[in-house]
Design a protein around this motif. Structure first.
Motif, short mmCIF file in Angstrom:
data_model
loop_
_atom_site.label_atom_id
_atom_site.label_comp_id
_atom_site.label_asym_id
_atom_site.label_seq_id
_atom_site.Cartn_x
_atom_site.Cartn_y
_atom_site.Cartn_z
N GLY A 595 50.48 71.17 26.27
CA GLY A 595 50.45 72.16 27.36
C GLY A 595 49.90 73.50 26.93
N GLY A 596 49.80 73.74 25.62
CA GLY A 596 49.18 74.98 25.16
C GLY A 596 47.77 75.15 25.67
N LEU A 597 47.08 74.03 25.94
CA LEU A 597 45.71 74.10 26.45
C LEU A 597 45.66 74.72 27.85
N LEU A 598 46.73 74.59 28.62
CA LEU A 598 46.75 75.13 29.98
C LEU A 598 46.59 76.64 30.00
N VAL A 599 47.04 77.32 28.93
CA VAL A 599 46.90 78.78 28.87
C VAL A 599 45.81 79.17 27.88
N ARG A 600 44.89 78.20 27.59
CA ARG A 600 43.68 78.44 26.79
C ARG A 600 44.00 78.70 25.32
N SER A 601 45.16 78.25 24.85
CA SER A 601 45.50 78.37 23.43
C SER A 601 44.98 77.16 22.67
N SER A 602 44.85 77.32 21.36
CA SER A 602 44.60 76.19 20.47
C SER A 602 45.93 75.52 20.16
N ILE A 603 45.88 74.23 19.85
CA ILE A 603 47.10 73.51 19.47
C ILE A 603 46.87 72.79 18.14
N VAL A 604 47.96 72.58 17.41
CA VAL A 604 47.91 71.89 16.13
C VAL A 604 48.62 70.55 16.28
N MET A 605 47.87 69.45 16.06
CA MET A 605 48.45 68.11 16.17
C MET A 605 48.63 67.55 14.76
N MET A 606 49.88 67.38 14.35
CA MET A 606 50.20 66.87 13.01
C MET A 606 50.72 65.45 13.11
N ASP A 607 50.30 64.59 12.19
CA ASP A 607 50.78 63.22 12.16
C ASP A 607 51.14 62.83 10.73
N GLY A 608 52.25 62.14 10.58
CA GLY A 608 52.68 61.69 9.27
C GLY A 608 54.11 62.07 8.99
N ASN A 609 54.45 62.14 7.71
CA ASN A 609 55.79 62.51 7.27
C ASN A 609 55.92 64.03 7.31
N PRO A 610 56.80 64.56 8.15
CA PRO A 610 56.90 66.03 8.28
C PRO A 610 57.41 66.72 7.02
N MET A 611 57.87 65.96 6.03
CA MET A 611 58.40 66.54 4.79
C MET A 611 57.59 66.08 3.59
N TYR A 612 56.31 65.71 3.81
CA TYR A 612 55.48 65.22 2.70
C TYR A 612 54.31 66.17 2.45
N PRO A 613 53.95 66.44 1.23
CA PRO A 613 54.57 65.92 0.00
C PRO A 613 55.90 66.58 -0.34
N ASP A 614 56.24 67.65 0.42
CA ASP A 614 57.54 68.30 0.22
C ASP A 614 57.87 69.04 1.51
N SER A 615 58.96 69.78 1.49
CA SER A 615 59.45 70.43 2.71
C SER A 615 58.58 71.59 3.17
N SER A 616 57.54 71.94 2.40
CA SER A 616 56.68 73.06 2.79
C SER A 616 55.55 72.64 3.72
N TYR A 617 55.45 71.34 4.02
CA TYR A 617 54.28 70.81 4.74
C TYR A 617 54.01 71.56 6.05
N GLN A 618 55.00 71.65 6.93
CA GLN A 618 54.77 72.26 8.24
C GLN A 618 54.47 73.74 8.14
N TRP A 619 55.09 74.40 7.18
CA TRP A 619 54.84 75.83 6.98
C TRP A 619 53.39 76.04 6.51
N ARG A 620 52.93 75.17 5.64
CA ARG A 620 51.56 75.29 5.12
C ARG A 620 50.54 75.09 6.24
N ILE A 621 50.76 74.08 7.09
CA ILE A 621 49.82 73.82 8.20
C ILE A 621 49.78 75.02 9.14
N ALA A 622 50.93 75.61 9.42
CA ALA A 622 50.97 76.78 10.30
C ALA A 622 50.16 77.93 9.71
N ALA A 623 50.27 78.11 8.41
CA ALA A 623 49.51 79.18 7.75
C ALA A 623 48.02 78.88 7.78
N GLU A 624 47.62 77.66 7.48
CA GLU A 624 46.21 77.29 7.44
C GLU A 624 45.53 77.42 8.79
#
Length: 922
Positions: A595-624
Motif C-alpha cells: 500500500g505504500g505505492l498508493l502514496v507514491r512511496s518506495s517499498i522494500v520487499m524482503m524474502d528469506g530468514n528475517p534473522m539471517y545471517p544474524d539479527s542485524s539483517y532487517q536493520w541493515r536492509i533499512a539502512a541500505e
C-alpha cells in the motif's frame, strides 16, 4: 429555584443535596434522547459540592421507557443508538461517586425500571407498580441493554414479567429488592430527602468506598475491601489538613473506579510516562498537518489538536471519509451517489455508485516513472530494483497474459509466492481486471494451502518451485504438485523462476511467457476494469489456529481509502519516502507494505530468514534502502535488545522518521529501548489491528505522544473503545475492543458465507450492531492504550480476568527463561481453576526449584498472588503461528484432550512440531 438541565430534566440545589426531577408528565416522564443525554452528562460531571442526589419526577408516575408513539418513529438503527446512549447514562449514574436515592410512585415500567435499578437507594410509595411490557410488544427492555433489573430480581422473575406481562405491586417489589423503603402515598420525596441528608453527612471517604469498592468486594473477593479499609484507617489517623484534602478530592470529583480487574488495576491504569512528547513543529512538518490545513481552508473544519480531530473523524464519519476521498484525489470512472447509505453494522454500503480500481491508484504519476517503486531483497537471488515505469510495464504485460488465460472480472487468482516483486505485479495485474487475489506463502505446507485456496476455487495459480531460507535451499515442487491435484478449478499454472527449483511441465506457463504480444509505449498505464467500491479486491485468510481459516473478503474502495489515510496521516509517507517492513505474503502486513505505492512511496520487499545471517539483517536492509519508515515484529526488537545489539551505532539509520511495531504486544522495555536508540527525532508507532480490517485500529500519529509501554490511541476514523460484558463503555479498565461505527475497510463478506451468518457470528454476536474485535484492551483516561492479548485467551482466574501480555512481560525478562506460554484451565464449579505456565529455559533443561521459586516470586511481586501459576513446566519450544502470535488457545484445547492434528494445521505453525510437547501434559 430549579434550573433546567434539559427540556425534560430540572435540577435544584438544597445545600449539599441535589434534587433532580424528570418532567415529561404528559408522556409519563418517558425517556427520550434529550433526557438520556442530559442524565449522562449530569452524572458524568455532577455539580460541585453535591454529596447526595434525590431522583424524582413530576406527576403521578415515576418513569417509563421510550413512549410508544416515539418508538414507532424510529428505525432499527435509531433504536440501537438510543439503547447505547441509555446504557451509558445509567453507567455514569450507577458507577458514579455521588449516592442517588430514587423516589418512586405510580408506573415504574420498562426502561424506567432499569433507571430506578441504577439508583443506590429506592424509596417507593404504595401506589408504585413495576412492569416490563416490552415483551408483549415485541421489544426488549432498554433495547437489550438491561443488566441491573435481572441482578436485583433474578433472571427467572424478569422472564416471567416479560413473557406474561405480570405486574409487581409495591409490596412485591420490596420483597424482591426493587424497593429499599416503602411509604404511604405522598411520602416518598420527604423520606428520600431525609435519607439524602443522612448520606450527605457521611465522610466523603465512606461514601466513595461504599459506592466504588463494595461492588468489587461482592463480585471478586476481600482484597479490594482490605485495601480500602487500610486507606480509610490512614485517613482517620491523619491530620485535619490531610482529611480536608482527601475530602476535597473525593467530594463529587474523585475518579470513578469500576469493578477491579485485578488488585493492581489502579496502578496499571494510572497515567503512563511520556517517552516522546509531540514535537513543536509536528504540525508544520507532517503530512497530517498539511491535511489539517486543507480541512480548515477547504471545508471550514478547524482542529487544534489530535483529540479533537480523532473525535470528529470517528463521529462525523461521512464527512471524514469524504474528505479523505477528496484530499487524495481518488480516481473514479463514475461518481458516488452518497458517502454512506446507512450507519449499520453489518451491511454498511460506502460510496455507492462509484466505479474505481485499486491498481490505477498504485502506479505513481508521470513524475514518478524513473523513481524506484520496489527494492527487492532476497536470500535466493540478487537485488532487484524496479522503477514505477518498469512496474507499469510489468503489470500491463502480466495483465494481458492473464486475459489470454481466460481470467475475467470476478475470477479468483491465487499466488503460492514469496514476498518478491513478481508477487506484487501478479497482484496488481489480477485486480486491474476485476479478478480477485488470494495468496499463501511458500513456507505453508500443501494441506494449509489447500484449506485456504479450495474455498475460493482459483482459475489461475502462480507458483515458485522453491526458495532459500537463509543458507538452506527449500524445494516446494512436490507441494505445488499436491496443491494442483487438490484444486480442480485451476485451469492454468504460471511458474515464476526463483532459485534452482522450477515448476515445469504440462499446463504450466512460464512467468516470462505471459503477455509477450503486448506492445505499447513504455511507462504507460495499463487499462483497468472499473468496479464498484465494495467489489472484492482480495481474500485474506485468518490464521487457522482455532479452526478452518476464515476467507475474509476485502473490497477495492475500503482498502484504498484506509491505506491512503493510514500511510499518509499516520505513517507520514509520501513521494520520496521508503517503507521497509518484513512480511510474508500470508500476513496482512504484506498488504500494508504494498500500500505504500498508493502514496507514491518506495517499498522494500524482503524474502528469506528475517534473522539471517544474524539479527542485524532487517536493520541493515533499512539502512541500505534509506528507509524513512521501518517496521518489524516485537520479537525481533526484543531479540536485538537481549543481544545488546546497537542498530543506530552499527548502521546509518538517520533517514528513519518513524519506527513501527505490530503483530503482538511490545513489552514496555521494548518501547524504552527503541526510544533510547533513536531519540526524540523518531516516532515510535506501536499499533494493533488485524486481518479483519487490514489496518491498525489503535496506533500513533505525528501528533500523538509516545507513552511508556502504551499505544497512543484510536486511529483516525475508528470509533474504537472498550466494553464490559454487559455492553457498557469503560475507561481505565480492561474490556473487549469494539468499534461502534462503520469503517470502510471492514470486510465485504466471508467467502462462501451466503447468508452472512458466519460473518455476523464472528464480529456481531456478542454486541449486536457493534463490531467486537476479540482483543482484550484498556483505554486510559490519559489517552494511552494497552492490549493484553486476545480476549478468548484471557486468563479467567477465580472470576478475575488477567491479560497474557502482562504475564509474559514479567516472565520473559527473567534470567534463565528464553520464552513462555501461559494458559488457564477453568473450574466448571466456579473455583480458581488451574493456571499453567510453560517455559523454554536458556539451557533447555527442566525447571528446577530455584527457577520455579524465582518465577513465582516475580509474578507475585510485579502483578499479584493470583498470577502465580499452579504448575510450571519446561517445553522445548513455544508454539507460534506464522505471523508471530503465541498459540494459547490451541495449547489449551490440547491440554483438555484434543488431538493436536485436529486443533491446528501444522502448516499454520512457525515450527510444525511445536505442539507435540503439550499432548498428554496433564
Amino acid at each position: 429555584m430549579a434550573d433546567a438541565v434539559s427540556p425534560s430534566l430540572t435540577f435544584e440545589r438544597r445545600g449539599d443535596i441535589g434534587l433532580l426531577t424528570l418532567d415529561r408528565p404528559h408522556k409519563r416522564n418517558a425517556l427520550n434522547d434529550a433526557t438520556i443525554l442530559a442524565l449522562e452528562e449530569f452524572f458524568r460531571t455532577p455539580p460541585q459540592g453535591i454529596k447526595a442526589i434525590v431522583l424524582t419526577a413530576t406527576g403521578n408516575h415515576f418513569c417509563a421507557g421510550l413512549d410508544l408513539s416515539e418508538l414507532g418513529e424510529r428505525d432499527a438503527v435509531g433504536g440501537l443508538h438510543h439503547s447505547r446512549m441509555w446504557h451509558k447514562a445509567l453507567g455514569e449514574m450507577a458507577d458514579g461517586t455521588v449516592p442517588v436515592i430514587a423516589s418512586l410512585r405510580g408506573a415504574v415500567v420498562g426502561g424506567g425500571l432499569e433507571l430506578a435499578a441504577a439508583a443506590h437507594i429506592r424509596v417507593a410509595e404504595r401506589s408504585t407498580f413495576f412492569a416490563l411490557p416490552e415483551g408483549q410488544r415485541g421489544l426488549f427492555v432498554g433495547g437489550g441493554a438491561s443488566v441491573r433489573v435481572p441482578r436485583l430480581i433474578g433472571v427467572a422473575r424478569m422472564q416471567d414479567m416479560m413473557l406474561t406481562g405480570r405486574v409487581l405491586t409495591a409490596d412485591e417489589g420490596e420483597r424482591l429488592g426493587l424497593t429499599s423503603y416503602l411509604v404511604d402515598d405522598g411520602g416518598a420525596d420527604d423520606l428520600a430527602l431525609e435519607l439524602a441528608a443522612k448520606v450527605a453527612g457521611n465522610s466523603p471517604v465512606t461514601n466513595y468506598a461504599v459506592l466504588q469498592t463494595l461492588p468489587a468486594i461482592a463480585e471478586i473477593g476481600p482484597n479490594e475491601g482490605l485495601m480500602m479499609e487500610s486507606l480509610m484507617a490512614a485517613v482517620a489517623q491523619s491530620s485535619v489538613e490531610a482529611k480536608e484534602k482527601i475530602a476535597d478530592f473525593l467530594d463529587g470529583t474523585g475518579p470513578k473506579v469500576k469493578v477491579a480487574e485485578k488488585p493492581t488495576t489502579a496502578v496499571a491504569a494510572s497515567a503512563p510516562a511520556v517517552l516522546r512528547p509531540v514535537p513543536e513543529d509536528a504540525r508544520k512538518t507532517s503530512k497530517l498537518g498539511a491535511y489539517l490545513d486543507w480541512l480548515d481552508a477547504d471545508r471550514g473544519h478547524r482542529f487544534d489538536d489530535w483529540k479533537a480531530l480523532q473525535a470528529w473523524s470517528s463521529t462525523d464519519i461521512e464527512d471524514f471519509w469524504e474528505s479523505i476521498w477528496d484530499y487524495f484525489g481518488v480516481v473514479t470512472h463514475q461518481p458516488y451517489e452518497t458517502v454512506l447509505d446507512a450507519r449499520v453494522m453489518p451491511g454498511a454500503r460506502w460510496f455507492p455508485g462509484a466505479l474505481i480500481n485499486y491498481t490505477e491508484q498504485s502506479l505513481g504519476t508521470e513524475d514518478d516513472l524513473d523513481s524506484v517503486a520496489v527494492y527487492g531483497r532476497s536470500q535466493t537471488r540478487g537485488d532487484v530494483n524496479m522503477t514505477f515505469g518498469a512496474l507499469r510495464d510489468e503489470v500491463r504485460r502480466v495483465r494481458a497474459g492473464l486475459i489470454d488465460l481466460g481470467v475475467g472480472r470476478g475470477d479468483r487468482v491465487a499466488g503460492y509466492l514469496p514476498n518478491i516483486p513478481e508477487t506484487l505485479v501478479a497482484f496488481l495485474a489480477t485486480v486491474s481486471i476485476g479478478a480477485i487475489w488470494a495468496a499463501c506463502a511458500p513456507e505453508f505446507g500443501s494441506p494449509s494451502v489447500i484449506d485456504r485456496f479450495d474455498q475460493v476455487e482459483p482459475k489461475v495459480l502462480f507458483v515458485v518451485g522453491g526458495y532459500k531460507y537463509g543458507a538452506k535451499s527449500i524445494d516446494r515442487r512436490d507441494e505445488v504438485a499436491s496443491i494442483r491435484a487438490a484444486l480442480p478449478s485451476v485451469q492454468a499454472v504460471v511458474s515464476v523462476r526463483y532459485g534452482d527449483n522450477v515448476v515445469e511441465g504440462s499446463g504450466v506457463t512460464p512467468w516470462v511467457g505471459l503477455g509477450t504480444h503486448e506492445s505499447v509505449t513504455p511507462g504507460s498505464l495499463p487499462d483497468v476494469e472499473p468496479v464498484p467500491f465494495d467489489h472484492p479486491l482480495m481474500v485474506l485468510f485468518s490464521s487457522g489456529t482455532t479452526g478452518k481459516p476464515k476467507a475474509i473478503v476485502h473490497g477495492h474502495g475500503g482498502i484504498l481509502l484506509e491505506t491512503l489515510k493510514n500511510h499518509a496521516l499516520h505513517f507520514d509517507l509520501g513521494s520520496g519516502d521508503t517503507l521497509s517492513w518484513f512480511s510474508t505474503t500470508a500476513w496482512m502486513m504484506w498488504n500494508t507494505l504494498v500500500g505504500g505505492l498508493l502514496v507514491r512511496s518506495s517499498i522494500v520487499m524482503m524474502d528469506g530468514n528475517p534473522m539471517y545471517p544474524d539479527s542485524s539483517y532487517q536493520w541493515r536492509i533499512a539502512a541500505e534502502t534509506g528507509a524513512t519508515v521501518m517496521g518489524m515484529s516485537p520479537g525481533v526488537v526484543m531479540n536485538a535488545r537481549s543481544e545488546g545489539f546497537e542498530p543506530t551505532q552499527k548502521f546509518d539509520l538517520s533517514a528513519v522518521r518513524q519506527f513501527g511495531a505490530a503483530g503482538s504486544p511490545l513489552p514496555v522495555e521494548g518501547y524504552r529501548w527503541i526510544c533510547e536508540r533513536f531519540g526524540p527525532g523518531v516516532l515510535l508507532n506501536v499499533g494493533s489491528g488485524g486481518t479483519d480490517v487490514c489496518t491498525g485500529i489503535v496506533q500513533a500519529s505525528p501528533l500523538t505522544p509516545v507513552y511508556d509501554g502504551e499505544m497512543s490511541g484510536a486511529s483516525l476514523g475508528f470509533a474504537a473503545t472498550a466494553f464490559d460484558d454487559a455492553g457498557n463503555e469503560i475507561v481505565g479498565e480492561l474490556g473487549e475492543l469494539v468499534i461502534t461505527e462503520p469503517v470502510p475497510s471492514m470486510p465485504v463478506k466471508f467467502w462462501g458465507d451466503g447468508d452472512g451468518s458466519r460473518y455476523r457470528s464472528a464480529y456481531f454476536e456478542k454486541y449486536p450492531g457493534v463490531w467486537c474485535h476479540g482483543d482484550w484492551i484498556r483505554f486510559g483516561e490519559s489517552g494511552g492504550v494497552v492490549i493484553t492479548g486476545r480476549s478468548d485467551a484471557t486468563l479467567n482466574r477465580g472470576g478475575v480476568r488477567l491479560g497474557t501480555a502482562e504475564f509474559y512481560r514479567v516472565v520473559d525478562e527473567m534470567d534463565g527463561v528464553r520464552d513462555s506460554l501461559v494458559v488457564h484451565l477453568e473450574d466448571d464449579h466456579g473455583g480458581m481453576g488451574r493456571l499453567m505456565l510453560f517455559v523454554v529455559t536458556d539451557d533447555g533443561a527442566d525447571v528446577d526449584d530455584e527457577l520455579r521459586t524465582s518465577i513465582a516470586t516475580a509474578l507475585r511481586t510485579a502483578l499479584s498472588p493470583r498470577h502465580v501459576p499452579d504448575d510450571i513446566r519446561a517445553v522445548p519450544v513455544v508454539p507460534y503461528n506464522r505471523t508471530g502470535k503465541k498459540l494459547e488457545i490451541p495449547v489449551k484445547r490440547i491440554l483438555l484432550g484434543a488431538d493436536p492434528s485436529t486443533v491446528v494445521s501444522s502448516g499454520s505453525l512457525a515450527q510444525p512440531d511445536s505442539l507435540a510437547a503439550f499432548a498428554g501434559a496433564l
